[in-house]
Design an enzyme around this catalytic site. Sequence first.
Site, PDB file in Angstrom:
ATOM      1  N   SER A   8       0.894  -1.269  -0.118  1.00  0.00           N
ATOM      2  CA  SER A   8       0.034   0.110  -0.058  1.00  0.00           C
ATOM      3  C   SER A   8       0.746   1.338  -0.087  1.00  0.00           C
ATOM      4  O   SER A   8       1.698   1.593   1.060  1.00  0.00           O
ATOM      5  CB  SER A   8      -0.859  -0.172   1.206  1.00  0.00           C
ATOM      6  OG  SER A   8      -1.479   1.198   1.411  1.00  0.00           O
ATOM      7  N   HIS A  33      -0.998  -1.536  -4.007  1.00  0.00           N
ATOM      8  CA  HIS A  33      -2.482  -1.190  -3.506  1.00  0.00           C
ATOM      9  C   HIS A  33      -2.692   0.527  -3.315  1.00  0.00           C
ATOM     10  O   HIS A  33      -1.732   1.158  -2.804  1.00  0.00           O
ATOM     11  CB  HIS A  33      -2.583  -1.888  -2.092  1.00  0.00           C
ATOM     12  CG  HIS A  33      -3.846  -1.876  -1.317  1.00  0.00           C
ATOM     13  ND1 HIS A  33      -5.035  -2.452  -1.687  1.00  0.00           N
ATOM     14  CD2 HIS A  33      -4.220  -0.847  -0.408  1.00  0.00           C
ATOM     15  CE1 HIS A  33      -6.105  -2.416  -0.807  1.00  0.00           C
ATOM     16  NE2 HIS A  33      -5.691  -1.001  -0.070  1.00  0.00           N
ATOM     17  N   ASP A  35      -4.927   3.529  -1.799  1.00  0.00           N
ATOM     18  CA  ASP A  35      -6.062   3.797  -1.012  1.00  0.00           C
ATOM     19  C   ASP A  35      -6.573   5.039  -1.275  1.00  0.00           C
ATOM     20  O   ASP A  35      -5.984   6.034  -0.822  1.00  0.00           O
ATOM     21  CB  ASP A  35      -5.387   3.541   0.271  1.00  0.00           C
ATOM     22  CG  ASP A  35      -5.192   2.371   1.047  1.00  0.00           C
ATOM     23  OD1 ASP A  35      -6.117   1.494   0.955  1.00  0.00           O
ATOM     24  OD2 ASP A  35      -4.123   1.983   1.139  1.00  0.00           O
ATOM     25  N   MET A  37      -9.259   7.771  -0.068  1.00  0.00           N
ATOM     26  CA  MET A  37     -10.060   8.273   0.937  1.00  0.00           C
ATOM     27  C   MET A  37     -10.420   9.738   0.635  1.00  0.00           C
ATOM     28  O   MET A  37      -9.810  10.580   0.287  1.00  0.00           O
ATOM     29  CB  MET A  37      -9.076   8.498   2.121  1.00  0.00           C
ATOM     30  CG  MET A  37      -8.439   7.098   2.491  1.00  0.00           C
ATOM     31  SD  MET A  37      -7.466   7.266   3.937  1.00  0.00           S
ATOM     32  CE  MET A  37      -6.709   5.603   4.157  1.00  0.00           C
ATOM     33  N   HIS A  66      -8.553   0.685  -3.896  1.00  0.00           N
ATOM     34  CA  HIS A  66      -9.537   0.514  -2.807  1.00  0.00           C
ATOM     35  C   HIS A  66      -9.952   1.876  -2.449  1.00  0.00           C
ATOM     36  O   HIS A  66      -9.502   2.645  -1.852  1.00  0.00           O
ATOM     37  CB  HIS A  66      -8.477  -0.076  -1.382  1.00  0.00           C
ATOM     38  CG  HIS A  66      -9.286  -0.238  -0.200  1.00  0.00           C
ATOM     39  ND1 HIS A  66      -8.819  -0.282   1.097  1.00  0.00           N
ATOM     40  CD2 HIS A  66     -10.634   0.000   0.076  1.00  0.00           C
ATOM     41  CE1 HIS A  66      -9.301  -0.206   1.921  1.00  0.00           C
ATOM     42  NE2 HIS A  66     -10.509  -0.142   1.426  1.00  0.00           N
ATOM     43  N   MET A  68     -12.167   3.956  -0.450  1.00  0.00           N
ATOM     44  CA  MET A  68     -12.668   4.565   0.802  1.00  0.00           C
ATOM     45  C   MET A  68     -13.623   5.700   0.653  1.00  0.00           C
ATOM     46  O   MET A  68     -13.251   6.758   1.176  1.00  0.00           O
ATOM     47  CB  MET A  68     -11.716   4.421   1.932  1.00  0.00           C
ATOM     48  CG  MET A  68     -11.365   3.025   2.354  1.00  0.00           C
ATOM     49  SD  MET A  68      -9.954   3.296   3.493  1.00  0.00           S
ATOM     50  CE  MET A  68      -8.458   3.251   2.047  1.00  0.00           C
ATOM     51  N   MET A 137     -11.350  -6.063   5.813  1.00  0.00           N
ATOM     52  CA  MET A 137     -10.382  -5.131   6.399  1.00  0.00           C
ATOM     53  C   MET A 137     -10.190  -5.843   7.978  1.00  0.00           C
ATOM     54  O   MET A 137     -11.008  -6.139   8.422  1.00  0.00           O
ATOM     55  CB  MET A 137     -11.523  -3.808   6.499  1.00  0.00           C
ATOM     56  CG  MET A 137     -11.729  -2.915   5.374  1.00  0.00           C
ATOM     57  SD  MET A 137      -9.971  -2.624   4.650  1.00  0.00           S
ATOM     58  CE  MET A 137      -9.043  -1.683   5.799  1.00  0.00           C
ATOM     59  N   GLY A 142      -9.074   3.806   7.209  1.00  0.00           N
ATOM     60  CA  GLY A 142      -8.540   5.316   7.384  1.00  0.00           C
ATOM     61  C   GLY A 142      -7.166   5.602   7.672  1.00  0.00           C
ATOM     62  O   GLY A 142      -7.071   6.602   6.908  1.00  0.00           O
ATOM     63  N   ASP A 175      -6.215  -6.479   4.751  1.00  0.00           N
ATOM     64  CA  ASP A 175      -5.895  -5.276   4.544  1.00  0.00           C
ATOM     65  C   ASP A 175      -5.855  -4.528   6.115  1.00  0.00           C
ATOM     66  O   ASP A 175      -6.832  -4.236   6.515  1.00  0.00           O
ATOM     67  CB  ASP A 175      -6.484  -4.510   3.625  1.00  0.00           C
ATOM     68  CG  ASP A 175      -5.936  -2.623   3.309  1.00  0.00           C
ATOM     69  OD1 ASP A 175      -4.938  -2.502   3.967  1.00  0.00           O
ATOM     70  OD2 ASP A 175      -6.680  -2.275   2.809  1.00  0.00           O
ATOM     71  N   GLY A 176      -4.643  -4.261   6.764  1.00  0.00           N
ATOM     72  CA  GLY A 176      -4.299  -3.576   7.882  1.00  0.00           C
ATOM     73  C   GLY A 176      -3.568  -4.393   8.913  1.00  0.00           C
ATOM     74  O   GLY A 176      -4.047  -5.390   9.218  1.00  0.00           O
TER      75      GLY A 176
HETATM   76  C1  DX5 Z   1      -6.316   1.424   5.847  1.00  0.00           C
HETATM   77  C2  DX5 Z   1      -5.779   1.188   4.371  1.00  0.00           C
HETATM   78  C3  DX5 Z   1      -4.729   0.487   4.191  1.00  0.00           C
HETATM   79  C4  DX5 Z   1      -3.225   0.708   4.796  1.00  0.00           C
HETATM   80  C5  DX5 Z   1      -2.660  -0.312   5.454  1.00  0.00           C
HETATM   81  O1  DX5 Z   1      -7.384   2.171   5.903  1.00  0.00           O
HETATM   82  O2  DX5 Z   1      -6.880   0.600   3.505  1.00  0.00           O
HETATM   83  O3  DX5 Z   1      -4.229  -0.223   2.751  1.00  0.00           O
HETATM   84  O4  DX5 Z   1      -2.443   1.582   4.019  1.00  0.00           O
HETATM   85  O5  DX5 Z   1      -1.880   0.057   6.226  1.00  0.00           O
HETATM   86  P1  DX5 Z   1      -0.767  -0.808   7.396  1.00  0.00           P
HETATM   87  O6  DX5 Z   1      -0.203  -1.937   6.299  1.00  0.00           O
HETATM   88  O7  DX5 Z   1       0.411   0.088   7.648  1.00  0.00           O
HETATM   89  O8  DX5 Z   1      -1.870  -1.140   8.140  1.00  0.00           O
HETATM   90 ZN    ZN Z   2      -6.528  -0.279   1.531  1.00  0.00          ZN
END
Ligand code: DX5
Ligand code: ZN
Length: 218
Positions: A8, A33, A35, A37, A66, A68, A137, A142, A175-176
């Site tokens: 990510s 990946h 993200d 937001m 992804h 969000m 998730m 976030g 993810d996370g």
């Molecule tokens: C969080 C994101 C993730 C994030 C994961 O909302 O969707 O993709 O980048 O980060 P790590 O691997 O550091 O938990």
């Molecule tokens: Zn993500």
Amino acid sequence: MKNYLSPSILSADFAHLGDDIRRAQEAGTQYLHYDVMDGLFVPSISFGMPVLESVRKITDLVLDVHLMIVDPERYIDEFARCGADIITVHYEACKDIKKTLRAIREKGIRAGVTIKPKTPNSVLADLLDEADMILLMTVEPGFGGQAYIPESTQKIRELRAMLDARGLDTDIEVDGGIKKENLQMVLDAGANVIVAGSAIFKGDIGQNVRDFLEIMEK
Ligand code: DX5
Ligand code: ZN
């Protein structure tokens, strides 16, 4: 099933984004990946279409987007145009999730559906045929760098069993909070697409990717 790593870039150094991506790619990652937001579905704001367009120009990695964001159906065309290979939308954010997944597939892009940690797997039951990938998730969406929620492991196992019962070999992405230390556990539970942000982009990116892939390719 084949395993894929999806670093990510939320945890990358945005002033040197191209270099960070190149390091991950040269070390052998297959996906990236991305993200998005919007400050509404999640509290934070990250990046959107223009950055994706630039990333697309410098890499042929599978771009795993992804979203969000609230009402993601509004932006499917734009993210498709900017080079997404997979678009994943939140069950909680869509007015009509089936319609949204179909709109993604109609663009010739793989469709993913994702649920937050507190949303039960049961909501996915009648979506399994509409999705190429399911993202569980394993933190509240976030922010990067949060701790893995332990209850997620059982959710992964249950979802893999649900898919097996239907004879589907759909990808399960997690993810996370995924680190070298809990990677084997999520693979054993049935996940096969692994997102990692801080564990890849903090420190030696090339070495981190190689360490992940060594575990994933065993
Ligand atoms: C969080 C994101 C993730 C994030 C994961 O909302 O969707 O993709 O980048 O980060 P790590 O691997 O550091 O938990
Ligand atoms: Zn993500």
